[in-house]
Enzyme design. Sequence first.
Site, PDB file in Angstrom:
ATOM      1  N   GLU A  81       0.882  -1.171   0.000  1.00  0.00           N
ATOM      2  CA  GLU A  81       0.000   0.000   0.000  1.00  0.00           C
ATOM      3  C   GLU A  81       0.920   1.221   0.000  1.00  0.00           C
ATOM      4  O   GLU A  81       1.144   1.851   1.007  1.00  0.00           O
ATOM      5  CB  GLU A  81      -0.923  -0.020   1.218  1.00  0.00           C
ATOM      6  CG  GLU A  81      -2.053   0.983   1.114  1.00  0.00           C
ATOM      7  CD  GLU A  81      -3.012   0.902   2.303  1.00  0.00           C
ATOM      8  OE1 GLU A  81      -2.681   0.226   3.288  1.00  0.00           O
ATOM      9  OE2 GLU A  81      -4.075   1.534   2.231  1.00  0.00           O
ATOM     10  N   ALA A 117      -3.665   8.026   6.866  1.00  0.00           N
ATOM     11  CA  ALA A 117      -2.697   7.932   7.968  1.00  0.00           C
ATOM     12  C   ALA A 117      -1.297   7.612   7.474  1.00  0.00           C
ATOM     13  O   ALA A 117      -0.395   7.391   8.269  1.00  0.00           O
ATOM     14  CB  ALA A 117      -3.152   6.865   8.949  1.00  0.00           C
ATOM     15  N   ARG A 120     -20.931  15.319 -11.082  1.00  0.00           N
ATOM     16  CA  ARG A 120     -20.310  15.753 -12.334  1.00  0.00           C
ATOM     17  C   ARG A 120     -18.856  15.327 -12.419  1.00  0.00           C
ATOM     18  O   ARG A 120     -18.264  15.369 -13.492  1.00  0.00           O
ATOM     19  CB  ARG A 120     -20.425  17.277 -12.497  1.00  0.00           C
ATOM     20  CG  ARG A 120     -21.771  17.706 -13.085  1.00  0.00           C
ATOM     21  CD  ARG A 120     -21.806  19.185 -13.403  1.00  0.00           C
ATOM     22  NE  ARG A 120     -21.741  20.001 -12.200  1.00  0.00           N
ATOM     23  CZ  ARG A 120     -22.808  20.310 -11.438  1.00  0.00           C
ATOM     24  NH1 ARG A 120     -24.013  19.886 -11.777  1.00  0.00           N
ATOM     25  NH2 ARG A 120     -22.664  21.047 -10.359  1.00  0.00           N
ATOM     26  N   GLY A 153     -18.279  -0.341  10.087  1.00  0.00           N
ATOM     27  CA  GLY A 153     -19.134   0.552  10.854  1.00  0.00           C
ATOM     28  C   GLY A 153     -18.433   1.830  11.270  1.00  0.00           C
ATOM     29  O   GLY A 153     -19.057   2.700  11.888  1.00  0.00           O
ATOM     30  N   ASP A 205      -8.508  -4.168   6.704  1.00  0.00           N
ATOM     31  CA  ASP A 205      -7.500  -3.097   6.875  1.00  0.00           C
ATOM     32  C   ASP A 205      -7.052  -3.047   8.348  1.00  0.00           C
ATOM     33  O   ASP A 205      -6.749  -1.985   8.886  1.00  0.00           O
ATOM     34  CB  ASP A 205      -8.044  -1.735   6.417  1.00  0.00           C
ATOM     35  CG  ASP A 205      -6.926  -0.708   6.160  1.00  0.00           C
ATOM     36  OD1 ASP A 205      -5.743  -1.082   6.228  1.00  0.00           O
ATOM     37  OD2 ASP A 205      -7.260   0.466   5.918  1.00  0.00           O
ATOM     38  N   GLY A 249      -6.289   2.766   9.601  1.00  0.00           N
ATOM     39  CA  GLY A 249      -6.593   1.343   9.601  1.00  0.00           C
ATOM     40  C   GLY A 249      -7.740   1.060  10.538  1.00  0.00           C
ATOM     41  O   GLY A 249      -8.346   1.968  11.114  1.00  0.00           O
TER      42      GLY A 249
HETATM   43 ZN   LIG Z   1      -4.291  -0.196   4.704  1.00  0.00          ZN
END
Ligand SMILES: [Zn+2]
Length: 381
Positions: free
Chosen positions: A123, A134, A221, A243, A268, A308
């Site tokens: 990532e 983060a 748009r 959530g 994550d 995360g």
């Molecule tokens: Zn991540």
Amino acid sequence: MLLLAGGRVVTPGGVLSPGWIRLDRSVIDAVGSGGVPDQPAVDLRGQWVLPGLVDLHVHGGGGASFTEGTGDEARQAAAFHRGHGTTTMLASLVTAPLAELEARAALLAGLADDGLIAGLHLEGPFLSPARRGAQDPRHMLAPDVGVFERLCAAARGHLRVITLAPELPGALEVVKAATQAGVTVAVGHTDATADVTLAAIDAGVTHATHLFNGMRPFHHREPGAVGALLDRDEVTCEIIADGVHLHDIAIRLAARAAGPGRLVLVSDAMAAAGMPDGRYQLGSKRVTVTGGVARRREDPGQPGAIAGSTATLADVVRHAIVAGLPVPDVAAAASTTPARVLGLGDRTGALRPGLAADLVVCDNDFRPRAVMRQGEWLVTP
Ligand SMILES: [Zn+2]
């Protein structure tokens, strides 16, 4: 032959209630519906049986990390998630200095050699500081094929997914190089417009990293990366349905727009998953967890970016069901589709004959009670 019987068995064809699963050592031999055939069986009445969960986006859990610490700690993180129903996972790294990323990739390749993880997810580091979340903008780099090849080599063939921002100069060259190397390219931490994202999909992008989070908001748009990624059939879309990261309406809209074959649930998760509130680390960034929500600590006086999640994929599954997604669709999004993204669809990700006996037994509230991987109970029922 081991027989599991009496539970509600979630298969690609629907829920068998009750259903049974017959195992031949590490493999599913047969699946059927109805009462228990006349032989000894593990009694799963009152429980759900789901395919073992497949998490494409995990940084850590149980107090341990893939992003820093020792190899033993990385093994602990993998074991934590396995014990909570994630029988297949990628280890996700965040943006860090290049030498450090190479060292982490080499260390995690050892876990992949041992079969503890299914590979690596990078990532970063080719992400947009404008949508950094983060992640540490100091170490973000312009996309560069040479850098990609160094990271790919460090991972010794175990790099499976790379997340990048397609609007950065040089991004399309990396998309093409990664695609040729057999690495899935995901769009994420990006400020890209819809048109730029569509061009990246044309170049080989097939996956979205936590759709909505780390992207410009959808506008009617200028639908941005969110709109383009949802709109194209060849793209699978991750969402963090915990959530915290998304409103339930966003979860339902993404699920409907993507459909069950394209939605992917991810955790994550970072080290704080399964742990009490407190102070943790995500790569170079310090994170505070309050009320189960992880936030970066860099921004005094204001809430830092969400860093995360503290959820396991089983927690995400439970929340997605509470948010209204049908159970078979949730099983597809948490197992079948991510297994296909990894090229493992003929080995795991569904309760059907011929696939590995990877499964999770949940109670009525979808809390995991038992976990089996390749025919062995990791958590006994
Ligand atoms: Zn991540």
